[in-house]
Design a protein around this motif. Structure first.
Motif, PDB file in Angstrom:
ATOM      1  N   PRO C 176      68.588  47.946  58.308  1.00 16.33           N
ATOM      2  CA  PRO C 176      67.197  47.611  58.010  1.00 16.33           C
ATOM      3  C   PRO C 176      66.922  46.136  58.234  1.00 16.33           C
ATOM      4  O   PRO C 176      67.851  45.318  58.345  1.00 16.33           O
ATOM      5  CB  PRO C 176      67.043  47.957  56.524  1.00 16.33           C
ATOM      6  CG  PRO C 176      68.420  47.890  55.971  1.00 16.33           C
ATOM      7  CD  PRO C 176      69.357  48.281  57.091  1.00 16.33           C
ATOM      8  N   LYS C 177      65.679  45.830  58.291  1.00 17.13           N
ATOM      9  CA  LYS C 177      65.208  44.474  58.549  1.00 17.13           C
ATOM     10  C   LYS C 177      64.406  44.057  57.314  1.00 17.13           C
ATOM     11  O   LYS C 177      63.744  44.902  56.690  1.00 17.13           O
ATOM     12  CB  LYS C 177      64.280  44.572  59.760  1.00 17.13           C
ATOM     13  CG  LYS C 177      63.541  43.347  60.182  1.00 17.13           C
ATOM     14  CD  LYS C 177      62.637  43.725  61.384  1.00 17.13           C
ATOM     15  CE  LYS C 177      61.639  42.621  61.685  1.00 17.13           C
ATOM     16  NZ  LYS C 177      60.790  42.967  62.834  1.00 17.13           N
ATOM     17  N   PRO C 178      64.427  42.795  56.942  1.00 19.87           N
ATOM     18  CA  PRO C 178      63.617  42.394  55.784  1.00 19.87           C
ATOM     19  C   PRO C 178      62.147  42.710  56.041  1.00 19.87           C
ATOM     20  O   PRO C 178      61.674  42.587  57.167  1.00 19.87           O
ATOM     21  CB  PRO C 178      63.830  40.871  55.695  1.00 19.87           C
ATOM     22  CG  PRO C 178      65.036  40.587  56.524  1.00 19.87           C
ATOM     23  CD  PRO C 178      65.152  41.675  57.551  1.00 19.87           C
ATOM     24  N   MET C 179      61.440  43.074  54.978  1.00 18.38           N
ATOM     25  CA  MET C 179      60.024  43.416  55.154  1.00 18.38           C
ATOM     26  C   MET C 179      59.211  42.166  55.506  1.00 18.38           C
ATOM     27  O   MET C 179      59.544  41.044  55.145  1.00 18.38           O
ATOM     28  CB  MET C 179      59.448  44.064  53.875  1.00 18.38           C
ATOM     29  CG  MET C 179      59.889  45.499  53.649  1.00 18.38           C
ATOM     30  SD  MET C 179      59.524  46.662  55.022  1.00 18.38           S
ATOM     31  CE  MET C 179      57.734  46.884  54.886  1.00 18.38           C
ATOM     32  N   LEU C 180      58.157  42.418  56.207  1.00 18.34           N
ATOM     33  CA  LEU C 180      57.188  41.394  56.592  1.00 18.34           C
ATOM     34  C   LEU C 180      56.745  40.560  55.383  1.00 18.34           C
ATOM     35  O   LEU C 180      56.462  41.092  54.314  1.00 18.34           O
ATOM     36  CB  LEU C 180      55.976  42.141  57.156  1.00 18.34           C
ATOM     37  CG  LEU C 180      54.716  41.337  57.469  1.00 18.34           C
ATOM     38  CD1 LEU C 180      54.969  40.399  58.623  1.00 18.34           C
ATOM     39  CD2 LEU C 180      53.562  42.277  57.811  1.00 18.34           C
ATOM     40  N   ASP C 181      56.639  39.268  55.608  1.00 15.94           N
ATOM     41  CA  ASP C 181      56.067  38.373  54.598  1.00 15.94           C
ATOM     42  C   ASP C 181      54.537  38.454  54.748  1.00 15.94           C
ATOM     43  O   ASP C 181      53.952  37.816  55.614  1.00 15.94           O
ATOM     44  CB  ASP C 181      56.576  36.951  54.868  1.00 15.94           C
ATOM     45  CG  ASP C 181      55.919  35.918  53.964  1.00 15.94           C
ATOM     46  OD1 ASP C 181      54.939  36.244  53.253  1.00 15.94           O
ATOM     47  OD2 ASP C 181      56.391  34.771  53.980  1.00 15.94           O
TER      48      ASP C 181
END
Lengths: 233, 233, 233, 233, 233, 233
Positions: C176-181
């Motif tokens: 997974p990728k960190p969620m959008l800021d």
């Protein structure tokens, strides 16, 4: 009778007995030492005072107008020509649908003058409606009173310095300023306009006695009321 | 710091130290028993209160928005979609030219929500500017406070009944009203909208204690101030 | 029943017994590792599947929408706001003339959400027509199912990775990728949007089991069908 | 190479080696016994086949065009003139920003011909871009082949009856139809257009042998490919 | 020096020594007993005569303007407001690109006055250009001369009855007509405008001696020439 | 019968017996050695001669058209696409209101060809009106005559060199020029267009004997008259 103080049910009752409505339009823009909202304040107030004794409905002022020439004075956002036209067309169209039939657009800003053409175009093809565009500050009576007081009646000088447009903490210069070079102004782009007019006034005195200002104001109120009462067919 | 209380020279000084500006947008339209200017009043006031301690410039409210669905309630003039888009584009464009770089559009009217897309489009291609569209009445903090008080937080009911939007001489019903049938509302033309909502409220109570209203208000002011202070990149 | 499989005579027969029509709208734009046509594919397919058992007519997808924020991702052409508005107005107008009365615009792209306002405006003044704007991917049922599976349901991540939007030869990352800021995203111009989201996904996992995806899909189809059957007045 | 089968990263790689892009445009409208999507199908397919061996990017077809004259044939939604112009301008503008430089608009619908002027206008002021508008069905080579087969090559007759535009379950008449009265057509409003052309075909045979159709098709594909390869400066 | 008598090479030579250009604008509309092209004839001719001795380029007149109020007089086609604005914007934009820098729009039609605002807007943001909008028939010198001759100087009466606008075979009435009721005119739709003005003249005499007309004309020519020579910054 | 020679009362009489009107449209633009007004002159003159014996009304030419491709040739102002569309729509709309029913737009400029689509769109939805767009210079009869004389019949060469479009003091080259490279022209921006065509002619001879020109002219006049007489339903 201002929209701010009414709900729709009260407007519905109003429409049962009247079909007039006033739309004040102004511009947020440089007025020299005076408030950026000078045109909005004056257009809305002159409308409200004129309409009060007649019980006619006054809408809130459209606070943005055509002022591309003041682009070098910060705090002077402008609409494009087509945009003001679209706003007025939409407002007139939807108010007509809701039962209004006699529209008085009270304008407080010289640069909005072209919108008179749109108002005329709009009304020309609507036999059941009447619409008048009135720039309150240069109606014949106002002009007569103002120019008798001082022929240098113009933008952002004493001519717009009313108790309700001046800023408490700002003292304008006591000395008059040379009047605007109109020929130079006519061909000035926004940067040159600022060079030409410096502090934003078009020249002359910055203030005159309140007693004089109130005479102009009264002429303005009377003239709007006259139109509201007798300007229709 | 409101444009009404400033002249352009003061804005120029301001721009030497700041580049933020707030543009409140509303709608003149039916709000049940409340003022036709409810949305304008709330958007302008929440902006002014939030900006005050920060010394940020607040422009006058755009008093006309998108409200075609209330066409059967007199006193609800509407702009067309493209017109509101054009107004916002023009105002942002010209303010950018005058040195502003961070724009907060504070919206007071649900029907104006689509304009968020225009604000986003405008900012997407301007690397030197930032623009935020914020509907103050449904920011996350406001929603949390309001729905904790009463989940029936909606148009023209108690949720908009503030000391500054109610009319002195009008007493709304004491009893709650059934909530709007949203499915029916979705497919209602203007005439049916009026049949559905009758007095204009979307249902629930018409008023709640001021103490509760002030908590919602405070959340609204805080949320706008938070964006003004920390919402930027 | 898709326009592609019909001629006009068959549509004329259809209009003798029905007046519903579905217009899917999407956007050709970056979807991370997924197809540039993800939104078009989903909007058109969910419409077709929902309409099939009801025998309702589905038009071809409008393959271009509002995506100015993805301008730094090649392959993401955008319409301007006014243009999408004009397209929808024209299509609704001309279909109304041809006998359709109930319009369901099935939207596959978050950025097109403002068009809901136009659809509402259009229908408000046409008592003989009904028009619903429905973003299939965030209808209440779809959201309930999707967020129960994984709350990180978003743009170009697993939430749009269906068997019919993924590319055969492309394997998305397993991690997974960190969620959008979101706060940063709100004030990002197009270049910064690309910096923020890198590969185009808004974060989270890139894929989830097909069984889960099909549950979301089924909810989407059901919700569109529900509107087609019971969404009208 | 179609957008449907690519993600944005693949387009970015493509732009490192190429700057061409094909935009097919069609119209959803009556085609007599043939599919309502005939123009879309043909424009997209001829583009895809022509571009395939060259590895050039083909966008999805714009499925709506200018067809006000077929308003009396249900299933023929139309854009207004200005709307199609706006769509094309927006798409070209945003694709240019994303690195494309050579644009081939492949048109499948006679009524869209005026858009050639817009494409020319757009390119005239953009020295770094080239844009060609090509109506595939009446390129010189296609016309030569088609008219040699049968001079009655026209709308919705055999000339558009390809294996991929005919409907499985529909059998067109075996007998030819008198050709359209062009003088009457020129001054026919939409209702009279329907009276004039009845089933929608402009006359002549409804079908010809596939072998002939494939020769026309091959000429169409060749002509588009020729432009893609050698049409640029 | 009129465009009609030049080719582009001669304009290129001209631009090596000059950057002024005159654009006459008029309106094809009712002028009582006078030619429908009165405004076009006068605007083009006054421009040509003024420019001749200076060797300044004069473009052909735009023969269509804003005349919605004369809709009930056949032969009076009108542009809408936005359309005239668009025409002027386009012409100024493209002429600027071609090297012209000083633009004089010579207007022959009262109804076109709002276009002055557009010309001003256009020039405000173009520091390298100057643009003047001049309604030749009410320049200060023309007004002075005309009103000294007869204060009833107005539309379609003697004030526009020049040897080059009257019709050979038409004899206007010898007797004067009561002047237009301006208050009634202001709120008249197109049908009432016709009722009010009957034959189209705004009142007064229909003709005056040519010697007087030529004095007005000379003032008009002088005033345009004065602007061309000395009106610039 | 030209508008210039009529007043509105005469048009009203005309409308009692006829409902046809001719609107010539041209373009002020480079024509090589010929007059910048070539297209206007030809469109207006061919209309006037054709209409004369029929007593049909001819309006003044619209002197500005679509010529973005000649932007590098000074003296070639252009309208944008949408602007020409708006002008034609407005003129047709207002003339329809005034009683005209059969409209012949006689076009003198190749670049205006897209406007044919607008005229068709306009007429499609107006069952009580007919509108024909006719480019006089490439009507079938004109083409037949012209190409029999010399197949190199094109822009700004002998094909437009009539006694009424040539300039008295300008002698074009005696030798022919190579014909325009059409493939290069298709992808040329405005600067390259000038490089390609140099003096503005598209190639071939610059002049041919008047006797030949008059045969072309006669075909043009005949063809317009034929449409005026027999082109209607």
């Amino acid at each position: 009778m201002q929209a701010r103080d009414l709900n729709w049910m009260q407007v519905e009752e109003y429409l049962a007995r009247d079909d007039r409505v006033v739309l004040p339009i102004g511009s947020t823009e440089q007025h020299g030492y005076l408030s950026l909202e000078t045109d909005n304040i004056l257009a809305e107030r002159v409308s409200a005072e004129a309409a009060e004794s007649l019980g006619v409905l006054v809408l809130p002022a459209l606070a943005y107008g055509l002022t591309p020439g003041f682009a070098a004075f910060p705090g002077s956002p402008t609409l494009r020509f087509e945009t003001l036209v679209a706003v007025l067309r939409d407002l007139l169209d939807s108010l007509l649908t809701q039962g209004f039939r006699r529209f008085l657009v009270v304008n407080g800003h010289g640069g909005n003058a072209p919108a008179a053409g749109l108002v005329r175009e709009w009304a020309a093809s609507r036999p059941d409606a009447q619409a008048i565009f009135h720039s309150w500050f240069n109606g014949p009576k106002v002009l007569e009173v103002a120019e008798a007081i001082d022929p240098e009646y113009s933008h952002a000088n004493w001519g717009e310095n009313f108790p309700w447009t001046r800023l408490e903490t700002v003292e304008p210069p006591a000395e008059p300023k040379p009047m605007l070079d109109e020929a130079a102004y006519r061909v000035a782009d926004a940067t040159r306009v600022r060079e030409l007019i410096g502090d934003g006034s078009f020249g002359g005195l910055y203030a005159r006695p309140d007693e004089e200002m109130l005479r102009i104001w009264q002429a303005g109120v009377d003239e709007v009321r006259e139109l509201l009462e007798h300007g229709w067919r």
